[in-house]
Motif scaffolding. Structure first.
Motif, PDB file in Angstrom:
ATOM      1  N   ASP A 339      -9.988  20.245 -18.328  1.00  0.00           N
ATOM      2  CA  ASP A 339     -11.151  20.141 -17.434  1.00  0.00           C
ATOM      3  C   ASP A 339     -11.777  18.755 -17.574  1.00  0.00           C
ATOM      4  OD1 ASP A 339     -13.099  20.797 -15.682  1.00  0.00           O
ATOM      5  OD2 ASP A 339     -14.152  22.206 -16.976  1.00  0.00           O
ATOM      6  N   TYR A 340     -11.318  17.813 -16.739  1.00  0.00           N
ATOM      7  CA  TYR A 340     -11.773  16.431 -16.856  1.00  0.00           C
ATOM      8  C   TYR A 340     -13.233  16.289 -16.428  1.00  0.00           C
ATOM      9  CZ  TYR A 340      -7.099  14.867 -17.969  1.00  0.00           C
ATOM     10  OH  TYR A 340      -5.890  14.676 -18.603  1.00  0.00           O
ATOM     11  N   ASP A 341     -13.964  15.484 -17.192  1.00  0.00           N
ATOM     12  CA  ASP A 341     -15.376  15.232 -16.911  1.00  0.00           C
ATOM     13  C   ASP A 341     -15.573  14.127 -15.891  1.00  0.00           C
ATOM     14  OD1 ASP A 341     -16.719  16.921 -19.163  1.00  0.00           O
ATOM     15  OD2 ASP A 341     -15.181  15.758 -20.194  1.00  0.00           O
ATOM     16  N   PHE A 342     -14.593  13.218 -15.798  1.00  0.00           N
ATOM     17  CA  PHE A 342     -14.742  12.069 -14.912  1.00  0.00           C
ATOM     18  C   PHE A 342     -13.395  11.749 -14.291  1.00  0.00           C
ATOM     19  CE2 PHE A 342     -15.153   7.698 -13.593  1.00  0.00           C
ATOM     20  CZ  PHE A 342     -16.494   7.560 -13.215  1.00  0.00           C
ATOM     21  N   VAL A 343     -13.374  11.652 -12.963  1.00  0.00           N
ATOM     22  CA  VAL A 343     -12.160  11.305 -12.228  1.00  0.00           C
ATOM     23  C   VAL A 343     -12.420  10.002 -11.485  1.00  0.00           C
ATOM     24  CG1 VAL A 343     -10.499  12.009 -10.463  1.00  0.00           C
ATOM     25  CG2 VAL A 343     -11.556  13.740 -11.943  1.00  0.00           C
ATOM     26  N   GLY A 344     -11.861   8.916 -11.993  1.00  0.00           N
ATOM     27  CA  GLY A 344     -12.012   7.625 -11.343  1.00  0.00           C
ATOM     28  C   GLY A 344     -10.847   7.344 -10.417  1.00  0.00           C
ATOM     29  N   LYS A 345     -11.057   6.418  -9.493  1.00  0.00           N
ATOM     30  CA  LYS A 345      -9.997   6.044  -8.550  1.00  0.00           C
ATOM     31  C   LYS A 345      -9.837   4.528  -8.541  1.00  0.00           C
ATOM     32  CE  LYS A 345     -10.159  10.015  -5.435  1.00  0.00           C
ATOM     33  NZ  LYS A 345     -10.103  10.455  -4.034  1.00  0.00           N
ATOM     34  N   LEU A 346      -8.602   4.088  -8.395  1.00  0.00           N
ATOM     35  CA  LEU A 346      -8.347   2.652  -8.350  1.00  0.00           C
ATOM     36  C   LEU A 346      -9.010   2.032  -7.124  1.00  0.00           C
ATOM     37  CD1 LEU A 346      -6.700   0.492  -9.963  1.00  0.00           C
ATOM     38  CD2 LEU A 346      -5.009   0.656  -8.151  1.00  0.00           C
ATOM     39  N   GLU A 347      -9.087   2.805  -6.041  1.00  0.00           N
ATOM     40  CA  GLU A 347      -9.682   2.291  -4.810  1.00  0.00           C
ATOM     41  C   GLU A 347     -11.167   1.974  -4.977  1.00  0.00           C
ATOM     42  OE1 GLU A 347      -6.092   4.730  -3.926  1.00  0.00           O
ATOM     43  OE2 GLU A 347      -7.883   5.029  -5.141  1.00  0.00           O
ATOM     44  N   THR A 348     -11.819   2.569  -5.958  1.00  0.00           N
ATOM     45  CA  THR A 348     -13.234   2.299  -6.243  1.00  0.00           C
ATOM     46  C   THR A 348     -13.393   1.916  -7.709  1.00  0.00           C
ATOM     47  OG1 THR A 348     -13.549   4.687  -6.589  1.00  0.00           O
ATOM     48  CG2 THR A 348     -14.128   3.806  -4.431  1.00  0.00           C
ATOM     49  N   PRO A 369     -12.687  -5.107 -18.037  1.00  0.00           N
ATOM     50  CA  PRO A 369     -12.208  -6.486 -17.821  1.00  0.00           C
ATOM     51  C   PRO A 369     -12.177  -6.857 -16.344  1.00  0.00           C
ATOM     52  CG  PRO A 369     -10.837  -5.366 -19.439  1.00  0.00           C
ATOM     53  CD  PRO A 369     -11.759  -4.327 -18.862  1.00  0.00           C
ATOM     54  N   PRO A 370     -12.817  -7.953 -15.977  1.00  0.00           N
ATOM     55  CA  PRO A 370     -12.805  -8.399 -14.579  1.00  0.00           C
ATOM     56  C   PRO A 370     -11.537  -9.179 -14.292  1.00  0.00           C
ATOM     57  CG  PRO A 370     -14.108  -9.898 -15.884  1.00  0.00           C
ATOM     58  CD  PRO A 370     -13.621  -8.822 -16.831  1.00  0.00           C
ATOM     59  N   SER A 371     -10.398  -8.523 -14.475  1.00  0.00           N
ATOM     60  CA  SER A 371      -9.126  -9.234 -14.349  1.00  0.00           C
ATOM     61  C   SER A 371      -8.667  -9.212 -12.900  1.00  0.00           C
ATOM     62  CB  SER A 371      -8.093  -8.593 -15.267  1.00  0.00           C
ATOM     63  OG  SER A 371      -7.962  -7.205 -14.993  1.00  0.00           O
ATOM     64  N   TYR A 372      -7.467  -8.775 -12.651  1.00  0.00           N
ATOM     65  CA  TYR A 372      -6.937  -8.844 -11.304  1.00  0.00           C
ATOM     66  C   TYR A 372      -7.199  -7.549 -10.551  1.00  0.00           C
ATOM     67  CZ  TYR A 372      -3.105  -5.811 -12.756  1.00  0.00           C
ATOM     68  OH  TYR A 372      -2.374  -4.761 -13.223  1.00  0.00           O
ATOM     69  N   ARG A 373      -7.153  -7.660  -9.247  1.00  0.00           N
ATOM     70  CA  ARG A 373      -7.168  -6.481  -8.403  1.00  0.00           C
ATOM     71  C   ARG A 373      -5.833  -6.443  -7.679  1.00  0.00           C
ATOM     72  NH1 ARG A 373     -12.061  -4.593  -4.666  1.00  0.00           N
ATOM     73  NH2 ARG A 373     -12.989  -4.938  -6.698  1.00  0.00           N
ATOM     74  N   ASN A 374      -5.019  -5.440  -7.958  1.00  0.00           N
ATOM     75  CA  ASN A 374      -3.701  -5.345  -7.345  1.00  0.00           C
ATOM     76  C   ASN A 374      -3.876  -5.033  -5.863  1.00  0.00           C
ATOM     77  OD1 ASN A 374      -1.121  -4.310  -6.470  1.00  0.00           O
ATOM     78  ND2 ASN A 374      -0.555  -4.282  -8.628  1.00  0.00           N
ATOM     79  N   ARG A 375      -3.301  -5.870  -5.016  1.00  0.00           N
ATOM     80  CA  ARG A 375      -3.552  -5.742  -3.594  1.00  0.00           C
ATOM     81  C   ARG A 375      -2.548  -4.845  -2.887  1.00  0.00           C
ATOM     82  NH1 ARG A 375      -4.682 -11.561  -3.615  1.00  0.00           N
ATOM     83  NH2 ARG A 375      -2.672 -11.865  -2.639  1.00  0.00           N
ATOM     84  N   THR A 376      -1.759  -4.086  -3.636  1.00  0.00           N
ATOM     85  CA  THR A 376      -0.909  -3.088  -2.994  1.00  0.00           C
ATOM     86  C   THR A 376      -1.836  -2.028  -2.431  1.00  0.00           C
ATOM     87  OG1 THR A 376       0.808  -3.481  -4.638  1.00  0.00           O
ATOM     88  CG2 THR A 376       1.030  -1.523  -3.293  1.00  0.00           C
ATOM     89  N   ALA A 377      -1.996  -1.983  -1.127  1.00  0.00           N
ATOM     90  CA  ALA A 377      -3.008  -1.130  -0.510  1.00  0.00           C
ATOM     91  C   ALA A 377      -2.373  -0.133   0.446  1.00  0.00           C
ATOM     92  CB  ALA A 377      -4.024  -1.994   0.239  1.00  0.00           C
ATOM     93  N   SER A 378      -3.162   0.844   0.861  1.00  0.00           N
ATOM     94  CA  SER A 378      -2.656   1.877   1.768  1.00  0.00           C
ATOM     95  C   SER A 378      -2.236   1.282   3.106  1.00  0.00           C
ATOM     96  CB  SER A 378      -3.719   2.957   1.978  1.00  0.00           C
ATOM     97  OG  SER A 378      -4.913   2.384   2.465  1.00  0.00           O
ATOM     98  N   SER A 379      -2.814   0.128   3.462  1.00  0.00           N
ATOM     99  CA  SER A 379      -2.442  -0.506   4.723  1.00  0.00           C
ATOM    100  C   SER A 379      -0.994  -0.997   4.710  1.00  0.00           C
ATOM    101  CB  SER A 379      -3.383  -1.680   5.015  1.00  0.00           C
ATOM    102  OG  SER A 379      -3.329  -2.633   3.966  1.00  0.00           O
TER     103      SER A 379
END
Length: 418
Positions: A339-348, A369-379
């Motif tokens: 029963d996960y308490d927190f579900v994060g998403k890469l999109e946010t 870490p404010p590193s890279y944002r992978n631009r593999t997107a749903s588009s």
């Protein structure tokens, strides 16, 4: 006399073999079937994090209670860890620059992204958990292992659950979903890795090659060796008392990202283990080059269509479970058993990471870490799947349908209709 001696010898050898088989079985399956099943789910309060009194209704053997109290105390955890495990290795950071090819293929974006707090983040998080819990309880969604109890999950399937006993946190990592940096955060929180005799304080200072070293993290599958027959009890106690989180991603986009990083870049391990069999089976290359560098120089690469064929081929799972980079999230993190308490998403990611660190009350000592944002997107999906037959797309969706539904990703109708 000789016969009696021979009989005793065989008896001793047989007993030793039986003990060895039992040890191997327990190491894989755990102590699940030797104890009473207890409820894992619990009602959640609006607040996130360990709540006083949680887990008090957990039924444990009476003789285990005093021992568990001692084991669960922070001092005992530290002492036990030092006693039964080797000291953390002293490592010096050696961050290396990424090549232009890697930048191009992975699509890195190194611009800073400041996380802003949104007033509806709590509501958004509650909705994600409501969707997940609802479909886990809904008989209309069926997938393998859904009805399995936590006690029946083999130990080797619990290797993605990383534990930080200092802060009472459990993280299930999903490859291709910012897991490298979340592992770095867990290392800083737990103090499991040293730099010149002191724990790391900056997540980005931790060398990448050590982040994915399994010896760096305390994971659930290591509990059997550390705690013996109390391992499953301790897992349950920690699952009830600790804050549990994971980060997810659109399943098809995650597949594209995995393909790009593992097969469009020179990776000897993935070439030998996966690309060579794909080239033999789906590209009619009976004798592919022995190394990835030779294959790339000859212009010989696995295509995305080969990769999809590999995923849909029933022989793939017969030979071995999916690699973690494309294994379904429900198989990595068991969201209907935990029963996960927190579900994060890469999109946010930016907002979710900041919100989680605040709720864990560690935002004052570190930032994601404010590193890279992978631009593999749903588009990108339509372009990548343009050459994939419609029948394959539909089969692939069925293969990953549980991940789409459980984590609230819309069905990609544009890819599944004529």
């Amino acid at each position: 006399m000789a016969k009696a001696r021979l009989f005793r010898l065989w008896l001793v050898l047989g007993s030793a073999l039986m003990i060895l088989l039992i040890i191997v079985y327990w190491d894989n399956v755990g102590t699940a079937h030797f104890y009473l099943h207890t409820a894992l789910s619990r009602p959640h309060s609006p607040e996130l994090g360990p709540t006083p009194g949680q887990g008090e209704d957990l039924q444990l053997p009476s003789e285990a209670d005093p021992l568990l109290d001692k084991i669960l105390s922070p001092d005992a955890e530290t002492a036990l860890s030092r006693k039964k495990t080797e000291p953390p290795p002293v490592l010096v950071p050696s961050p290396g620059a990424r090549s232009p090819m890697e930048e191009s293929v992975r699509g890195y974006d190194w611009s800073p992204h400041d996380a802003q707090s949104s007033p509806d983040q709590g509501q958004q998080q509650a909705e994600r958990r409501r969707v997940l819990q609802g479909f886990c309880a809904n008989a209309s969604l069926a997938f393998p292992t859904k009805e399995r109890a936590f006690e029946d999950i083999p130990n080797y399937e619990l290797n993605h659950l990383i534990v930080d006993d200092r802060h009472g946190v459990i993280y299930c990592y999903v490859p291709k979903v910012a897991c490298t940096n979340w592992k770095r955060v867990m290392i800083v929180l737990s103090g499991s890795l040293l730099e010149r005799g002191a724990p790391y304080r900056d997540p980005l200072a931790i060398p990448r090659e050590h982040v994915h070293n399994s010896s760096t993290h305390l994971t659930f599958n290591k509990f059997w060796r550390r705690y013996g027959r109390f391992s499953r009890h301790l897992m349950k106690v920690k699952l009830q008392k600790y804050t549990k989180f994971l980060f997810v991603r659109d399943p098809f986009v995650r597949l594209i990202s995995a393909f790009r990083s593992k097969f469009q870049l020179e990776n000897d391990e993935f070439y030998r283990k996966f690309a060579m069999p794909m080239l033999r089976r789906y590209a009619n290359h009976s004798s592919p080059p022995a190394s990835v560098s030779q294959a790339f120089r000859a212009g010989l690469k696995v295509t995305f269509a080969h990769f999809i064929q590999y995923l849909l081929d029933p022989h793939t799972e017969t030979l071995a479970p999916f690699n973690e980079h494309w294994r379904q999230i429900y198989r990595l993190c068991h969201p209907c058993q935990i029963d996960y308490d927190f579900v994060g998403k890469l999109e946010t990611l930016d907002d979710d990471a900041a919100q989680l660190l605040r709720l864990l009350k560690v935002d004052g000592r570190l930032h994601f870490p404010p590193s890279y944002r992978n631009r593999t997107a749903s588009s990108w999906e339509e372009g990548w799947f343009a050459g994939i037959p419609l029948a394959w797309r539909r089969q692939l969706y069925k293969l990953y349908e549980a991940d789409f539904v459980l984590f609230g990703y819309p069905k990609p109708e544009n890819l599944l209709r004529d």
